[in-house]
Write an enzyme that holds these catalytic residues in place. Structure first.
Site, PDB file in Angstrom:
ATOM      1  CE1 TYR A 276     -27.536  22.017  85.915  1.00 17.82           C
ATOM      2  CE2 TYR A 276     -26.704  21.674  88.135  1.00 17.82           C
ATOM      3  CZ  TYR A 276     -26.481  21.968  86.808  1.00 17.82           C
ATOM      4  OH  TYR A 276     -25.209  22.215  86.370  1.00 17.82           O
ATOM      5  CG  HIS A 284     -29.541  24.842  80.368  1.00 19.40           C
ATOM      6  ND1 HIS A 284     -28.208  24.650  80.079  1.00 19.40           N
ATOM      7  CD2 HIS A 284     -30.204  24.722  79.195  1.00 19.40           C
ATOM      8  CE1 HIS A 284     -28.068  24.422  78.779  1.00 19.40           C
ATOM      9  NE2 HIS A 284     -29.263  24.456  78.216  1.00 19.40           N
ATOM     10  CE  LYS A 315     -26.301  28.320  85.409  1.00 18.80           C
ATOM     11  NZ  LYS A 315     -25.967  28.810  84.060  1.00 18.80           N
TER      12      LYS A 315
END
Length: 355
Positions: A276, A284, A315
């Site tokens: 993070y 997020h 991601k």
């Protein structure tokens, strides 16, 4: 040491129980941890958990290495014996049954009070209307020539019914409180039960780990040392990292932490950690990390899987290549250390989905 954060180690897991210590670790050292506490009566309170805060092995090792925390090993908690489980179960059942009886008595009292209130409102008007109807029926019966004695008997019975007090509300018959007729009996999850004679003298198996000091009897975080010392299992946390991969995880965690990033548990997303850019309550995760130790080979299928997995969860895949310059010669079975300390190189990986 007096100003450092006490990490209470329970069965190889480091925990923080003080709110100010949690805030210090969170704000000063970028250690978010994982809240594990909940309220006993609200077992589904999973939106905002509380103390204690549990730490990953890498987080605990990082705090200790930075001099911000010290370990407080606690004795291992043994499973209860069958006699202890039976005794505590009987006490819990008796306590819950007493609570159920008290709740039922209160419910019956409220029902009686409500019935009395409902009967008292307008009772005089209802009695007056009943007397009026009885008089009309008596006069009509006498005018029709019926027997005076029978008419008088019916009239007196109607007057007695109209002026009689309301019957008391009888309590409900419920029997003995159980899980079927009350909600005070919660289902207790299964737990291991060990007889005292089974627990006596039982030892733990030591785990051999790779790295310096092999064969010295020490184990890594989360692994139990031999029996005899009640604090031995918990104190094993101080020997993390022990294996080569443990050292790679610790060094990679420290390198990411030095860049202002925070790490959370990542196995659910197929990586070592979720990375993070700040507090996970505000951001997020941007990366799912994969730690590559030394010169481990990477298959093309793994690169494709990591890239697609990261892109599928919005991601980027983060390859963390750790190397300490040590290589093992497979011909002579010896290790040779190169000059220089361990280093971590990072590569981001995204699935472009071409073609």
């Amino acid at each position: 040491m007096a100003e450092s954060i006490p990490l209470y180690v329970v069965d190889g897991i480091a925990t923080i129980w003080d709110a100010q210590a949690v805030a210090t670790a969170h704000c000063a050292y970028d250690i978010s941890g994982l809240r594990a506490g909940t309220l006993p009566g609200v077992v589904q309170q999973n939106a905002f958990l509380g103390l204690p805060m549990t730490l990953m092995p890498e987080e605990a090792a990082h705090l200790v290495k930075q001099g911000a925390a010290h370990l407080v090993p606690l004795p291992r908690v043994r499973p209860p014996s069958r006699a202890a489980v039976a005794q505590r179960t009987a006490a819990r059942v008796a306590r819950n049954r007493a609570l159920a009886y008290a709740a039922w008595a209160d419910e019956d009292a409220r029902a009686a009070a409500s019935a009395a209130k409902a009967q008292g409102v307008g009772a005089e008007k209802r009695a007056a209307r009943a007397l009026k109807r009885a008089e009309v029926a008596r006069d009509k019966a006498l005018a029709d020539g019926e027997d005076a004695e029978s008419v008088r008997a019916r009239y007196e019975a109607a007057v007695a019914a109209a002026t009689a007090p309301p019957p008391p509300v009888a309590p409900r018959e419920r029997g003995t409180p159980t899980s079927e007729n009350t909600n005070l009996f919660a289902v207790v999850p299964a737990m291991p039960v060990v007889d005292l004679w089974e627990e006596e003298g039982r030892g733990e198996v030591e785990v051999e780990v790779e790295g310096e000091g092999e064969g010295d009897g020490k184990t890594g975080l989360g692994q139990h040392a031999g029996a005899g010392d009640p604090a031995s299992a918990s104190s094993s946390v101080q020997y993390f990292p022990r294996s080569v991969r443990d050292r790679a995880l610790a060094d990679t965690f420290a390198a990411l932490n030095a860049r202002g990033l925070r790490m959370g548990l990542g196995p659910r997303f197929g990586g070592e950690w979720l990375v993070y850019p700040g507090d996970y309550l505000r951001y997020h995760a941007h990366f799912t990390s994969q730690v590559i130790v030394r010169d481990e080979p990477i298959r093309p299928a793994e690169l494709v899987a990591w890239g697609r997995l990261g892109t599928g969860t919005k991601k980027a895949g983060l390859l963390c290549c750790w190397d300490d310059g040590v290589r093992k010669d497979e011909t002579v079975k010896s290790t040779e250390r190169k000059d220089g300390e361990s280093d971590v190189v990072f590569y981001s990986l995204e699935w472009a989905n071409f073609g």
